[in-house]
Design a protein around this motif. Structure first.
Motif, PDB file in Angstrom:
ATOM      1  N   LEU A 141       0.825  -1.210   0.000  1.00 44.23           N
ATOM      2  CA  LEU A 141       0.000   0.000   0.000  1.00 44.23           C
ATOM      3  C   LEU A 141       0.856   1.256   0.000  1.00 44.23           C
ATOM      4  O   LEU A 141       0.541   2.234  -0.690  1.00 44.23           O
ATOM      5  CB  LEU A 141      -0.925   0.002   1.219  1.00 44.23           C
ATOM      6  CG  LEU A 141      -2.039  -1.045   1.228  1.00 44.23           C
ATOM      7  CD1 LEU A 141      -2.808  -0.973   2.542  1.00 44.23           C
ATOM      8  CD2 LEU A 141      -2.986  -0.858   0.045  1.00 44.23           C
ATOM      9  N   ASP A 142       1.950   1.243   0.755  1.00 39.60           N
ATOM     10  CA  ASP A 142       2.854   2.396   0.765  1.00 39.60           C
ATOM     11  C   ASP A 142       3.391   2.663  -0.637  1.00 39.60           C
ATOM     12  O   ASP A 142       3.482   3.824  -1.074  1.00 39.60           O
ATOM     13  CB  ASP A 142       4.015   2.157   1.738  1.00 39.60           C
ATOM     14  CG  ASP A 142       3.599   2.268   3.196  1.00 39.60           C
ATOM     15  OD1 ASP A 142       2.555   2.881   3.472  1.00 39.60           O
ATOM     16  OD2 ASP A 142       4.319   1.721   4.058  1.00 39.60           O
ATOM     17  N   GLY A 143       3.759   1.585  -1.348  1.00 41.83           N
ATOM     18  CA  GLY A 143       4.272   1.760  -2.699  1.00 41.83           C
ATOM     19  C   GLY A 143       3.223   2.275  -3.662  1.00 41.83           C
ATOM     20  O   GLY A 143       3.509   3.135  -4.508  1.00 41.83           O
ATOM     21  N   LEU A 144       1.991   1.794  -3.529  1.00 41.01           N
ATOM     22  CA  LEU A 144       0.918   2.226  -4.423  1.00 41.01           C
ATOM     23  C   LEU A 144       0.538   3.686  -4.203  1.00 41.01           C
ATOM     24  O   LEU A 144       0.134   4.375  -5.140  1.00 41.01           O
ATOM     25  CB  LEU A 144      -0.319   1.344  -4.211  1.00 41.01           C
ATOM     26  CG  LEU A 144      -0.355   0.033  -4.983  1.00 41.01           C
ATOM     27  CD1 LEU A 144      -1.468  -0.856  -4.447  1.00 41.01           C
ATOM     28  CD2 LEU A 144      -0.557   0.279  -6.468  1.00 41.01           C
ATOM     29  N   SER A 145       0.644   4.151  -2.975  1.00 39.99           N
ATOM     30  CA  SER A 145       0.189   5.505  -2.657  1.00 39.99           C
ATOM     31  C   SER A 145       1.287   6.551  -2.824  1.00 39.99           C
ATOM     32  O   SER A 145       1.039   7.742  -2.655  1.00 39.99           O
ATOM     33  CB  SER A 145      -0.355   5.564  -1.230  1.00 39.99           C
ATOM     34  OG  SER A 145       0.673   5.281  -0.284  1.00 39.99           O
ATOM     35  N   ALA A 146       2.499   6.123  -3.140  1.00 43.69           N
ATOM     36  CA  ALA A 146       3.595   7.077  -3.292  1.00 43.69           C
ATOM     37  C   ALA A 146       3.371   7.954  -4.526  1.00 43.69           C
ATOM     38  O   ALA A 146       2.954   7.476  -5.574  1.00 43.69           O
ATOM     39  CB  ALA A 146       4.922   6.331  -3.417  1.00 43.69           C
ATOM     40  N   GLY A 147       3.611   9.225  -4.386  1.00 48.77           N
ATOM     41  CA  GLY A 147       3.539  10.118  -5.533  1.00 48.77           C
ATOM     42  C   GLY A 147       2.209  10.805  -5.738  1.00 48.77           C
ATOM     43  O   GLY A 147       2.017  11.499  -6.736  1.00 48.77           O
ATOM     44  N   GLY A 148       1.266  10.639  -4.833  1.00 47.12           N
ATOM     45  CA  GLY A 148      -0.016  11.310  -4.990  1.00 47.12           C
ATOM     46  C   GLY A 148      -1.127  10.535  -4.316  1.00 47.12           C
ATOM     47  O   GLY A 148      -0.992   9.344  -4.026  1.00 47.12           O
ATOM     48  N   ARG A 149      -2.235  11.211  -4.043  1.00 48.96           N
ATOM     49  CA  ARG A 149      -3.349  10.568  -3.351  1.00 48.96           C
ATOM     50  C   ARG A 149      -3.973   9.496  -4.233  1.00 48.96           C
ATOM     51  O   ARG A 149      -4.268   9.735  -5.405  1.00 48.96           O
ATOM     52  CB  ARG A 149      -4.400  11.596  -2.948  1.00 48.96           C
ATOM     53  CG  ARG A 149      -5.444  11.042  -1.971  1.00 48.96           C
ATOM     54  CD  ARG A 149      -6.370  12.136  -1.459  1.00 48.96           C
ATOM     55  NE  ARG A 149      -7.183  11.668  -0.363  1.00 48.96           N
ATOM     56  CZ  ARG A 149      -8.362  11.052  -0.533  1.00 48.96           C
ATOM     57  NH1 ARG A 149      -8.829  10.846  -1.747  1.00 48.96           N
ATOM     58  NH2 ARG A 149      -9.053  10.647   0.518  1.00 48.96           N
ATOM     59  N   THR A 150      -4.200   8.332  -3.674  1.00 44.04           N
ATOM     60  CA  THR A 150      -4.759   7.188  -4.385  1.00 44.04           C
ATOM     61  C   THR A 150      -6.128   6.854  -3.821  1.00 44.04           C
ATOM     62  O   THR A 150      -6.320   6.829  -2.600  1.00 44.04           O
ATOM     63  CB  THR A 150      -3.830   5.960  -4.252  1.00 44.04           C
ATOM     64  OG1 THR A 150      -2.546   6.281  -4.784  1.00 44.04           O
ATOM     65  CG2 THR A 150      -4.393   4.771  -5.001  1.00 44.04           C
TER      66      THR A 150
END
Length: 302
Positions: free
Chosen positions: A224-233
């Motif tokens: 989840l940390d990797g998916l949410s990196a770089g902007g709100r998911t």
């Protein structure tokens, strides 16, 4: 597909105003709950896409990897349904159970050492404060007793088998062999796996990846940390429960991610097909193996 595995037709029941409960599905032929969950997950995904909420990434968590890979075009729907049924027949050989522990990975592993139960393994890390352990029923009972003495919540899940356990190499190998003839296609979008630890790449063996869900642990927070990196998911849980939505909310700050579970949220604003929307998702979440009957509602609490 269900006929081949002795499963009664499910469409009419699942689409009725009073769909069958997890307990009722479990009373059917082997594979009935898994086929129902797979079909429901794919249906929710397609409904979201039809209303303008198509994802640009998929996240599969254990059993949910089958639906995630199918939604991404790696397998056809009939192939995904076959995989779900074949997995169910292997699960029948996975004796044991699973227990939800109200503690993160480190405290849960310390609990297992204190309980002196080498047959119990850390199966899933759902959130920084929630894990699942897997193993033989007598040893699970001991772990639950020790957890109670330590003031840790512990609840047995409504699943009549173990999973995510290193001893299940036999069923895992048999499952991988059974699905090997179903040739995967290139994914239309990235498919992330909470067991694989990130997105599947072009050279990855998805058959073995699916089989690894029987023997390797889920570690959801890191993915989840990797998916949410770089902007709100924005995540949508394409399943029948809300366990993963709760895990996301307990893992990621609200400024990094939002999560909704359409089938359990009576306020979910299903838009009309073709209507514009400003609430488009960045990722869709397929239901987890351990939440297939919303099993975070405990069968028994010790």
């Amino acid at each position: 597909m269900g006929d081949e595995f002795g499963i009664a037709p499910l469409a009419k029941a699942l689409l009725s105003e009073a769909p069958p409960s997890g307990r009722e599905l479990a009373a059917g032929s082997v594979g009935t709950p898994q086929l129902a969950l797979f079909c429901s997950s794919v249906a929710v995904h397609r409904a979201l896409c039809a209303t303008g909420l198509a994802p640009d990434r998929m996240l599969g968590v254990s059993f949910g990897e089958i639906a995630a890979l199918t939604a991404a075009g790696v397998f056809e729907v009939a192939e995904g349904a076959r995989i779900a049924c074949l997995l169910a027949h292997q699960l029948a050989h996975c004796a044991g159970g699973l227990t939800l522990i109200g503690a993160g990975a480190e405290r849960t592993e310390d609990l297992l050492r204190a309980a002196g139960c080498p047959g119990v393994a850390l199966a899933c890390v759902n959130a920084p404060d929630e894990s699942i352990v897997s193993g033989p029923l007598p040893e699970l009972g001991t772990v639950e007793d020790v957890a109670a003495r330590r003031g840790l919540p512990a609840a047995r899940l409504r699943l009549p088998f173990a999973s995510h356990h290193p001893s299940l190499t036999g069923p895992a190998d048999a499952f991988a062999a059974a699905i090997r003839r179903l040739a995967p296609r290139p994914a239309r979008m990235p498919v992330h796996s909470a067991v694989h630890g990130g997105p599947y790449g072009p050279g990855d063996d998805v058959h073995r990846g699916l089989a690894n869900c029987l023997v390797h642990p889920v570690r959801l927070p890191a993915v989840l940390d990797g998916l949410s990196a770089g902007g709100r998911t924005l995540f949508f849980e394409a399943g029948t429960g809300g366990a993963l939505t709760r895990s996301i909310r307990r893992t990621l700050p609200s400024e990094a991610a939002g999560a909704r579970a359409p089938l359990t949220d009576p306020t979910f604003p299903w838009p009309r097909p073709g209507a514009p929307t400003s609430d488009r998702p960045n990722a869709a979440l397929a239901a987890a193996f351990w939440s297939q009957h919303d099993d975070h509602v405990p069968a028994t609490a010790r």
